[in-house]
Enzyme design. Structure first.
Site, PDB file in Angstrom:
ATOM      1  N   HIS A  38       0.861  -1.183   0.000  1.00  0.00           N
ATOM      2  CA  HIS A  38       0.000   0.000   0.000  1.00  0.00           C
ATOM      3  C   HIS A  38       0.900   1.236   0.000  1.00  0.00           C
ATOM      4  O   HIS A  38       2.139   1.119  -0.058  1.00  0.00           O
ATOM      5  CB  HIS A  38      -0.944  -0.025   1.207  1.00  0.00           C
ATOM      6  CG  HIS A  38      -0.252  -0.272   2.508  1.00  0.00           C
ATOM      7  ND1 HIS A  38       0.623   0.633   3.066  1.00  0.00           N
ATOM      8  CD2 HIS A  38      -0.266  -1.337   3.346  1.00  0.00           C
ATOM      9  CE1 HIS A  38       1.091   0.155   4.188  1.00  0.00           C
ATOM     10  NE2 HIS A  38       0.585  -1.056   4.380  1.00  0.00           N
ATOM     11  N   GLY A  40       1.891   3.147   2.214  1.00  0.00           N
ATOM     12  CA  GLY A  40       2.922   3.184   3.264  1.00  0.00           C
ATOM     13  C   GLY A  40       4.209   2.514   2.776  1.00  0.00           C
ATOM     14  O   GLY A  40       5.309   3.071   2.909  1.00  0.00           O
ATOM     15  N   HIS A  41       4.063   1.323   2.193  1.00  0.00           N
ATOM     16  CA  HIS A  41       5.247   0.645   1.647  1.00  0.00           C
ATOM     17  C   HIS A  41       5.888   1.490   0.546  1.00  0.00           C
ATOM     18  O   HIS A  41       7.108   1.595   0.453  1.00  0.00           O
ATOM     19  CB  HIS A  41       4.874  -0.707   1.034  1.00  0.00           C
ATOM     20  CG  HIS A  41       4.319  -1.705   2.009  1.00  0.00           C
ATOM     21  ND1 HIS A  41       3.005  -2.111   1.996  1.00  0.00           N
ATOM     22  CD2 HIS A  41       4.907  -2.391   3.016  1.00  0.00           C
ATOM     23  CE1 HIS A  41       2.804  -2.998   2.941  1.00  0.00           C
ATOM     24  NE2 HIS A  41       3.943  -3.192   3.587  1.00  0.00           N
TER      25      HIS A  41
END
Ligand code: PAF
Length: 280
Positions: free
Chosen positions: A34, A36-37
């Site tokens: 997502h 964040g990654h």
């Protein structure tokens, strides 16, 4: 982008980079990627010559009653995102490649691994530190990137890197949130729309603590009471832990240490365990 599935292939790629004097950053993941990654990948991309992302759902960090079997596996979609993000290598080994039959060696960071998530999920951090040590040995990055959302994991891994003299620099990137404030997590996809609404209480709780601390309240007990007054707004959210701790040791703090205090919460929303935190 090269997809490498064996340790030998990853080592060869690393050797070739080294011969060309190129640096390497590693973003360890369990897939189900997502934003964040992708923020970790972008930070790595900006700071290293080459970027490797590992995708491995690590069985040793799941407890017997946890979600290992149903953890989302979205390999093709993950690779499309990583290709677009300019990643050089995806390291995606099988379980047998990482843990051949008879594997019986673990890395454990004592003390800090038993706090917060480690207290609720016995053995979890031993699995994390074992697999991350193996990734360091296989990928040999100069830098490794983790998200602040997993604040306890960050504390455990920083300690491991220090104690075992791993030759890698740990870079911690800020929490990425959805527009509604929910911290990005691969497990958010388990939530029903109603659970997702309920989950927002975690962020509201942390915001309340930030406000109270900014207003000058320093007593952890008083701050926790203020936070609990928000948490009860969603009675179906079952709190696992809610604590004010030192971010390095994860030991409870009686009073907020300005600039060096972690407020962390974990809760079950339906069957999904979510975590969130703020540094104050
Ligand atoms: O944070 C995660 O996704 C995992 O704990 C990690 C660091 C990839 C180890 O399996």
């Amino acid at each position: 982008m090269q997809i490498l599935t064996t340790i030998a292939e990853m080592r060869q790629a690393r050797l070739e980079l080294r011969l060309r004097r190129r640096t390497l950053g590693l973003v360890p993941t369990m897939g189900a990627l997502h934003a964040g990654h992708l923020s970790l990948v972008a930070t790595a991309r900006a700071g290293c010559d080459a970027v490797a992302v590992s995708i491995f759902v690590n069985p040793t960090q799941f407890g017997p009653n946890e979600d290992f079997a149903r953890y989302p596996r979205t390999f093709d979609a993950d690779c499309a995102l990583l290709e677009e993000a300019g990643v050089d290598f995806v390291f995606a080994p099988s379980t047998a490649e990482m843990y051949p039959p008879g594997a019986s060696t673990y890395v454990a960071v004592e003390g800090v691994s038993d706090r917060l998530d480690g207290a609720s999920r016995p053995g979890h951090f031993r699995g994390v530190t074992t697999v991350v040590s193996k990734l360091f040995n296989i990928v040999a990055p100069e830098w490794v990137y983790f998200g602040q959302k997993d604040a306890a994991q960050v504390a455990v891994l920083r300690r491991m890197v220090r104690d075992l003299n791993f030759d890698v620099e740990v870079v911690v990137c800020p929490i990425v949130r959805d527009d509604d404030g929910l911290a990005m997590s691969s497990r958010n996809r388990y939530l029903t729309p109603e659970e997702r609404r309920q989950a927002l209480v975690l962020r509201r709780t942390l915001c309340r603590i930030e406000e109270e601390a900014a207003a000058g309240i320093t007593s952890s007990a008083v701050l926790i009471d203020a936070g609990r007054a928000v948490l009860v707004e969603e009675p179906k959210v079952r709190v696992d832990y809610f604590a004010i701790v030192d971010p390095e040791t994860l030991v409870d703090l009686e009073n907020v240490n300005a600039g060096n205090t972690l407020v962390a919460v974990a809760a079950f929303v339906g069957n999904t365990r979510l975590i969130d935190n703020v540094l104050i």
